[in-house]
Design a protein around this motif. Structure first.
Motif, mmCIF file in Angstrom:
data_model
loop_
_atom_site.group_PDB
_atom_site.id
_atom_site.type_symbol
_atom_site.label_atom_id
_atom_site.label_comp_id
_atom_site.label_asym_id
_atom_site.label_seq_id
_atom_site.Cartn_x
_atom_site.Cartn_y
_atom_site.Cartn_z
ATOM 1 N N CYS A 32 -1.163 -2.674 -4.308
ATOM 2 C CA CYS A 32 -2.596 -2.454 -4.146
ATOM 3 C C CYS A 32 -3.082 -1.581 -5.289
ATOM 4 N N ALA A 37 -3.743 4.398 4.152
ATOM 5 C CA ALA A 37 -3.282 4.348 2.775
ATOM 6 C C ALA A 37 -4.231 5.121 1.873
ATOM 7 N N CYS A 39 -4.502 1.836 -4.249
ATOM 8 C CA CYS A 39 -3.473 2.827 -3.928
ATOM 9 C C CYS A 39 -2.800 3.356 -5.181
ATOM 10 N N CYS A 89 -5.882 4.116 -0.528
ATOM 11 C CA CYS A 89 -7.083 3.350 -0.842
ATOM 12 C C CYS A 89 -8.047 3.281 0.335
ATOM 13 N N PHE A 123 -7.182 1.785 3.228
ATOM 14 C CA PHE A 123 -6.701 0.709 4.085
ATOM 15 C C PHE A 123 -5.868 1.318 5.209
ATOM 16 N N HIS A 167 0.833 -1.185 0.000
ATOM 17 C CA HIS A 167 0.000 0.000 0.000
ATOM 18 C C HIS A 167 0.874 1.243 0.000
#
Ligand SMILES: [Zn+2]
Length: 74
Positions: free
Chosen positions: A63, A41, A66, A43, A45, A25
């Motif tokens: 990821c 992150a 990301c 994304c 996460f 990530h």
């Protein structure tokens, strides 16, 4: 602006439970201040610094969330 430093990290293997845990990530690095309790992150996460393994560069499976978010953040 693409000068925001990125941290690449993944969950340490002993803590990884899901495929997302095992992915690399990308995290925006807070400038100056202490590390937050939880790293979030691009994304969405989140990972506890104690469970994170920082990487020199992308390793294994990145990821996708990301990658997309980092590419769009310039
Ligand atoms: Zn991610």
């Amino acid at each position: 602006m693409s000068s925001i430093p990125h941290l690449i990290a993944r969950v340490r293997p002993e803590f990884a439970r899901s495929e997302q845990d095992k992915s690399c990530h990308f995290f925006p690095v807070p400038s100056g201040g202490p590390l937050p309790e939880t790293l979030r992150a691009y994304c969405g996460f989140s990972i506890a610094p104690g469970q994170a393994e920082a990487l020199e560069g992308p390793a294994g499976m990145p990821c996708l969330g990301c990658l997309m978010a980092a590419a769009l953040s310039d």
